[in-house]
Design a protein around this motif. Structure first.
Motif, PDB file in Angstrom:
ATOM      1  N   ARG A   1       0.831  -1.200   0.000  1.00  0.00           N
ATOM      2  CA  ARG A   1       0.000   0.000   0.000  1.00  0.00           C
ATOM      3  C   ARG A   1       0.877   1.267   0.000  1.00  0.00           C
ATOM      4  NH1 ARG A   1      -2.996  -1.509   3.510  1.00  0.00           N
ATOM      5  NH2 ARG A   1      -4.922  -1.953   2.368  1.00  0.00           N
TER       6      ARG A   1
ATOM      7  N   HIS B   1       0.686   4.135  -2.849  1.00  0.00           N
ATOM      8  CA  HIS B   1       0.443   5.551  -2.537  1.00  0.00           C
ATOM      9  C   HIS B   1       1.582   6.419  -3.059  1.00  0.00           C
ATOM     10  CE1 HIS B   1      -2.548   4.617   0.984  1.00  0.00           C
ATOM     11  NE2 HIS B   1      -3.026   4.308  -0.205  1.00  0.00           N
TER      12      HIS B   1
ATOM     13  N   SER C   1      -1.392   5.790  -6.588  1.00  0.00           N
ATOM     14  CA  SER C   1      -2.578   4.932  -6.716  1.00  0.00           C
ATOM     15  C   SER C   1      -3.231   4.738  -5.351  1.00  0.00           C
ATOM     16  CB  SER C   1      -2.201   3.565  -7.300  1.00  0.00           C
ATOM     17  OG  SER C   1      -1.742   3.703  -8.633  1.00  0.00           O
ATOM     18  N   GLN C   2      -4.545   4.916  -5.294  1.00  0.00           N
ATOM     19  CA  GLN C   2      -5.267   4.772  -4.035  1.00  0.00           C
ATOM     20  C   GLN C   2      -5.626   3.325  -3.725  1.00  0.00           C
ATOM     21  OE1 GLN C   2      -8.528   7.303  -5.116  1.00  0.00           O
ATOM     22  NE2 GLN C   2      -7.691   9.080  -4.011  1.00  0.00           N
ATOM     23  N   SER C   3      -5.688   2.472  -4.750  1.00  0.00           N
ATOM     24  CA  SER C   3      -6.075   1.080  -4.555  1.00  0.00           C
ATOM     25  C   SER C   3      -5.407   0.244  -5.634  1.00  0.00           C
ATOM     26  CB  SER C   3      -7.597   0.935  -4.606  1.00  0.00           C
ATOM     27  OG  SER C   3      -8.113   1.478  -5.812  1.00  0.00           O
TER      28      SER C   3
ATOM     29  N   ARG D   1      -9.355   1.312  -0.821  1.00  0.00           N
ATOM     30  CA  ARG D   1      -9.138   2.603  -0.170  1.00  0.00           C
ATOM     31  C   ARG D   1      -9.582   2.558   1.280  1.00  0.00           C
ATOM     32  NH1 ARG D   1     -11.359   8.486  -2.374  1.00  0.00           N
ATOM     33  NH2 ARG D   1     -10.171   9.763  -0.892  1.00  0.00           N
TER      34      ARG D   1
ATOM     35  N   ALA E   1     -12.547   5.130  -4.823  1.00  0.00           N
ATOM     36  CA  ALA E   1     -11.213   5.276  -5.399  1.00  0.00           C
ATOM     37  C   ALA E   1     -11.333   5.917  -6.774  1.00  0.00           C
ATOM     38  CB  ALA E   1     -10.542   3.917  -5.516  1.00  0.00           C
TER      39      ALA E   1
END
Length: 368
Positions: A13, A17, A21-23, A49, A98
């Motif tokens: 994650r 980030h 990218s959030q997801s 997210r 997201a």
């Protein structure tokens, strides 16, 4: 293990980030297993997210004693057969608000990528690349323990075969027997198709067993591996059948053994991948065997049998501690046969005793 999987997802994650990218949707099976444990075939992981989800095409396997997915992950089961978990995961990512979604483009077909884009038009798709594979390179001690047990199983299966009568049996029959023995001793299955090569076939990398029968005086090359809890190891040995080795067989074996030893001794943290390859390759090159040498000296192992790093002439990067690799030089003489010696080792600092040899079957040239 739940904490281990959670920590791995946290590292991923953070990288997502950092890349904006959030997801993310993880679809490559080995990567899903690394981040979520043993999951039903075809499952994908949504790094969401607000919540991580394991998207499965069918019900979880709840047989007693069977390894399963991380219990901290909430499973999302598809409503009916025929659905695509990756496409469903993209819709779930959009439902978590997201606006960017990283995907493993190297594992997606063009059609599947288009389906992901169409299910949630507001999502901007980015390429996750080999981020998870990079995280997998350095193993923790639990992973190394699985590799160590797999190596013990492979050693045991090979040792038992060597005590049996070999002359007159086919390569194909011996390969099938080895794979049965792997399972009998607790392996999930073979780590890759077992290779048994006799006579003029011996020493070939990736040789597929044939109906050729073992004969007196043959070189016999065996390459096998066990899968244990998803982790795959590799061992390869060469023997002589039924009689004392000929002078040319002894000379060739000693040469390949020297090359393999040079490669093993160069496995130290900080060593360049290409330098490990060079250490083994130059022994064979200086003896006049530059033509026809295999393209690499070794490779990483883990949830896949052929992982990074690649120990090859053009390879970039340096070794880290706790990276399991193979060292597997070989020479094949057309029409005569050859030698291959293959070990799985773990890179360790000199203060910890240097490289840890996992596959311990003797490398002495035995006449069976």
């Amino acid at each position: 293990m739940s904490d281990v999987y959670a920590a791995r997802r946290t590292r991923l994650r953070e990288r997502c980030h950092a890349a904006g990218s959030q997801s993310a949707v993880i679809s490559h099976p080995a990567n899903v297993r690394y981040l979520a444990g043993a999951t039903p075939k075809g499952s994908v992981l949504l790094l969401g997210r607000r919540e991580d989800l394991l998207v499965c095409p069918g019900p979880l396997d709840d047989r007693p004693g069977e390894a399963g997915p991380d219990e901290a992950l909430r499973p999302h089961l598809l409503a009916g057969p025929g659905g695509d978990p990756a496409v469903a995961a993209a819709g779930l990512a959009a439902a978590q608000d997201a606006d960017t979604l990283a995907v493993e483009e190297h594992h997606l077909t063009v059609a599947r990528h288009r389906a992901l884009a169409s299910v949630a038009p507001g999502l901007r798709l980015t390429d996750l690349g080999n981020t998870v594979e990079q995280l997998r390179v350095v193993k923790d001690e639990e992973e190394i323990s699985c590799l160590r047990i797999g190596a013990e199983i492979a050693d045991q299966a090979l040792g038992e075969l060597l005590e049996s009568i070999l002359v007159g049996r086919t390569e194909r029959h011996l390969a099938l027997e080895l794979e049965r023995r792997l399972v009998d001793h607790g392996a999930d299955g073979p780590a890759f198709p077992t290779s048994v090569a006799t006579g003029p076939n011996s020493g070939r990398r990736g040789h597929r067993p044939t109906d050729r029968r073992v004969e007196e005086g043959d070189f016999l090359t065996v390459c096998l591996g066990a899968t244990y809890r998803g982790y795959r190891c590799e061992i390869g040995r060469t023997f002589v059948i039924g009689t004392s080795p000929a002078d040319w067989q002894i000379d060739l074996y000693d040469l390949v053994f020297a090359a393999q030893r040079a490669g093993r001794e160069s496995l130290v943290p900080g060593a360049a991948h290409r330098d490990v390859d060079r250490a083994a390759r130059q022994v064979l090159d200086s003896a006049g065997y530059a033509e026809g040498l295999q393209p690499l000296t070794g490779h990483g192992v883990g949830l896949e049998i052929d992982e990074d790093p690649q120990l090859a002439p053009s390879a970039m990067g340096k070794l880290d501690a706790c990276v399991p690799v193979t060292v597997e030089p070989g020479v094949h003489l057309p029409g005569r046969g050859g030698v291959r010696i293959d070990d799985t080792l773990v890179v360790r600092p000199e203060a910890d005793g240097g490289p840890e040899l996992l596959t311990i079957t003797t490398k002495e040239l035995l006449a069976l």
